[in-house]
Write a protein that holds these residues in place. Structure first.
Motif, short mmCIF file in Angstrom:
data_model
loop_
_atom_site.label_atom_id
_atom_site.label_comp_id
_atom_site.label_asym_id
_atom_site.label_seq_id
_atom_site.Cartn_x
_atom_site.Cartn_y
_atom_site.Cartn_z
N VAL A 64 10.97 -5.80 -6.32
CA VAL A 64 11.08 -7.14 -5.74
C VAL A 64 10.11 -8.10 -6.43
CG1 VAL A 64 10.66 -8.54 -3.66
CG2 VAL A 64 11.98 -6.43 -3.49
N VAL A 65 8.87 -7.69 -6.59
CA VAL A 65 7.88 -8.60 -7.19
C VAL A 65 8.17 -8.82 -8.67
CG1 VAL A 65 6.04 -6.97 -7.78
CG2 VAL A 65 5.47 -9.30 -7.18
N LEU A 66 8.60 -7.80 -9.38
CA LEU A 66 8.91 -7.98 -10.80
C LEU A 66 10.09 -8.93 -10.99
CD1 LEU A 66 8.38 -4.36 -12.18
CD2 LEU A 66 6.88 -6.37 -12.45
N THR A 67 11.12 -8.77 -10.16
CA THR A 67 12.26 -9.68 -10.28
C THR A 67 11.91 -11.07 -9.78
OG1 THR A 67 13.14 -8.84 -8.18
CG2 THR A 67 14.03 -7.86 -10.22
N ALA A 68 11.04 -11.17 -8.78
CA ALA A 68 10.59 -12.50 -8.32
C ALA A 68 9.84 -13.21 -9.43
CB ALA A 68 9.70 -12.37 -7.08
N GLY A 86 5.15 -12.73 -3.30
CA GLY A 86 5.54 -11.42 -3.82
C GLY A 86 4.35 -10.64 -4.34
N LEU A 87 3.46 -11.32 -5.04
CA LEU A 87 2.25 -10.65 -5.54
C LEU A 87 1.35 -10.20 -4.38
CD1 LEU A 87 1.50 -12.94 -8.61
CD2 LEU A 87 2.17 -10.51 -8.67
N VAL A 88 1.27 -11.01 -3.34
CA VAL A 88 0.50 -10.62 -2.16
C VAL A 88 1.14 -9.39 -1.51
CG1 VAL A 88 -0.11 -11.32 0.20
CG2 VAL A 88 -0.47 -12.90 -1.71
N ALA A 89 2.46 -9.38 -1.39
CA ALA A 89 3.17 -8.24 -0.80
C ALA A 89 2.91 -6.97 -1.60
CB ALA A 89 4.67 -8.52 -0.72
N PHE A 90 3.00 -7.08 -2.92
CA PHE A 90 2.78 -5.89 -3.73
C PHE A 90 1.32 -5.44 -3.69
CE2 PHE A 90 1.69 -3.73 -7.70
CZ PHE A 90 2.48 -2.60 -7.53
N ALA A 91 0.37 -6.38 -3.73
CA ALA A 91 -1.05 -6.01 -3.68
C ALA A 91 -1.37 -5.28 -2.37
CB ALA A 91 -1.92 -7.26 -3.82
N ALA A 92 -0.83 -5.78 -1.26
CA ALA A 92 -1.06 -5.12 0.02
C ALA A 92 -0.43 -3.73 0.04
CB ALA A 92 -0.50 -5.98 1.16
N ALA A 93 0.78 -3.60 -0.47
CA ALA A 93 1.44 -2.29 -0.54
C ALA A 93 0.65 -1.35 -1.43
CB ALA A 93 2.87 -2.43 -1.04
N ARG A 94 0.13 -1.87 -2.52
CA ARG A 94 -0.65 -1.04 -3.46
C ARG A 94 -1.90 -0.50 -2.78
NH1 ARG A 94 -0.23 1.86 -7.98
NH2 ARG A 94 -2.07 1.79 -9.26
N ILE A 95 -2.58 -1.35 -2.03
CA ILE A 95 -3.77 -0.90 -1.29
C ILE A 95 -3.40 0.21 -0.32
CG2 ILE A 95 -5.45 -1.62 0.47
CD1 ILE A 95 -5.49 -4.38 -1.04
N GLY A 96 -2.35 0.00 0.46
CA GLY A 96 -1.92 1.01 1.41
C GLY A 96 -1.49 2.30 0.75
N TYR A 97 -0.76 2.17 -0.34
CA TYR A 97 -0.26 3.34 -1.06
C TYR A 97 -1.41 4.13 -1.68
CZ TYR A 97 2.34 5.97 -4.61
OH TYR A 97 2.86 6.96 -5.40
N LEU A 98 -2.32 3.44 -2.36
CA LEU A 98 -3.43 4.14 -3.01
C LEU A 98 -4.37 4.79 -2.00
CD1 LEU A 98 -4.33 1.77 -5.97
CD2 LEU A 98 -3.13 3.97 -6.05
N HIS A 99 -4.56 4.15 -0.85
CA HIS A 99 -5.41 4.75 0.18
C HIS A 99 -4.86 6.11 0.58
CE1 HIS A 99 -8.14 5.07 3.54
NE2 HIS A 99 -7.12 5.49 4.24
N ARG A 100 -3.59 6.17 0.81
CA ARG A 100 -2.97 7.43 1.22
C ARG A 100 -2.90 8.41 0.05
NH1 ARG A 100 -4.07 8.83 4.86
NH2 ARG A 100 -3.13 7.40 6.26
#
Length: 182
Positions: A64-68, A86-100
């Motif tokens: 989504v962010v790359l196409t945006a 979109g960048l905010v959405a991906f950054a937040a997802a990245r934080i959540g993903y990397l934490h786990r």
């Protein structure tokens, strides 16, 4: 600038083939993110299904962010704010993903990151499409920006509280090397 048009009753920013191709991928990725994100949130945390859905959500948010960003490159004045969201959405997802992914203790960063990512994604959708949707078209612009947060933040806080209650007390070594609660 390339002229906007209506396709299937919906206003589309351009009729250029490249724009439409990227938009099609963007819509498919966004739909995938909406479905997998909600499904992951509703499944048992830590289950194989939750993990699989979470990984699909993360990949979809990346798409989504790359196409945006690609769409914004084609229409910067009209879409720059969507690229930022979109960048905010991906950054937040990245934080959540990397934490786990890094097996960090606690659920709060994971839940918060993924929750805020989903909220940002829905904010971008409503800011861009709300003026063209029935009922949403009657709301003031500020509502399109704030309603996803007004609904999503309390849901995320509830998930954080539930996760805290469901998790047994973790132990950590004290000064003397023995385990202590907290």
């Amino acid at each position: 600038m390339i002229d906007a048009a209506r396709i299937l009753g919906t206003e589309v920013g351009s009729t250029a083939p490249a724009f439409l191709a990227v938009l099609a991928v963007h819509l498919l990725a966004a739909l995938t993110a909406v479905i997998t994100g909600a499904s992951a949130a509703l499944t048992s945390k830590g289950s194989p299904r939750h993990i699989r859905l979470g990984r699909w959500y993360y990949r979809a948010i990346l798409a989504v962010v790359l196409t945006a960003l690609a769409l914004t490159a084609m229409r910067p004045r009209q879409d720059y704010h969507l690229a930022i969201i979109g960048l905010v959405a991906f950054a937040a997802a990245r934080i959540g993903y990397l934490h786990r992914r890094r097996h960090r203790p606690g659920d709060a960063p994971h839940i918060t990151g993924m929750g805020l990512s989903y909220i940002a994604m829905l904010t971008a959708f409503y800011v861009d499409n709300g003026p063209h949707l029935p009922l949403w078209d009657r709301l003031p612009t500020v509502a399109l920006w704030l309603l996803p947060s007004a609904i999503g933040i309390p849901i995320t806080v509830r998930a954080l509280r539930r996760a805290r209650r469901a998790r047994p007390l973790e132990t950590s070594p004290g000064r003397d090397g023995r385990a202590s609660a907290g």
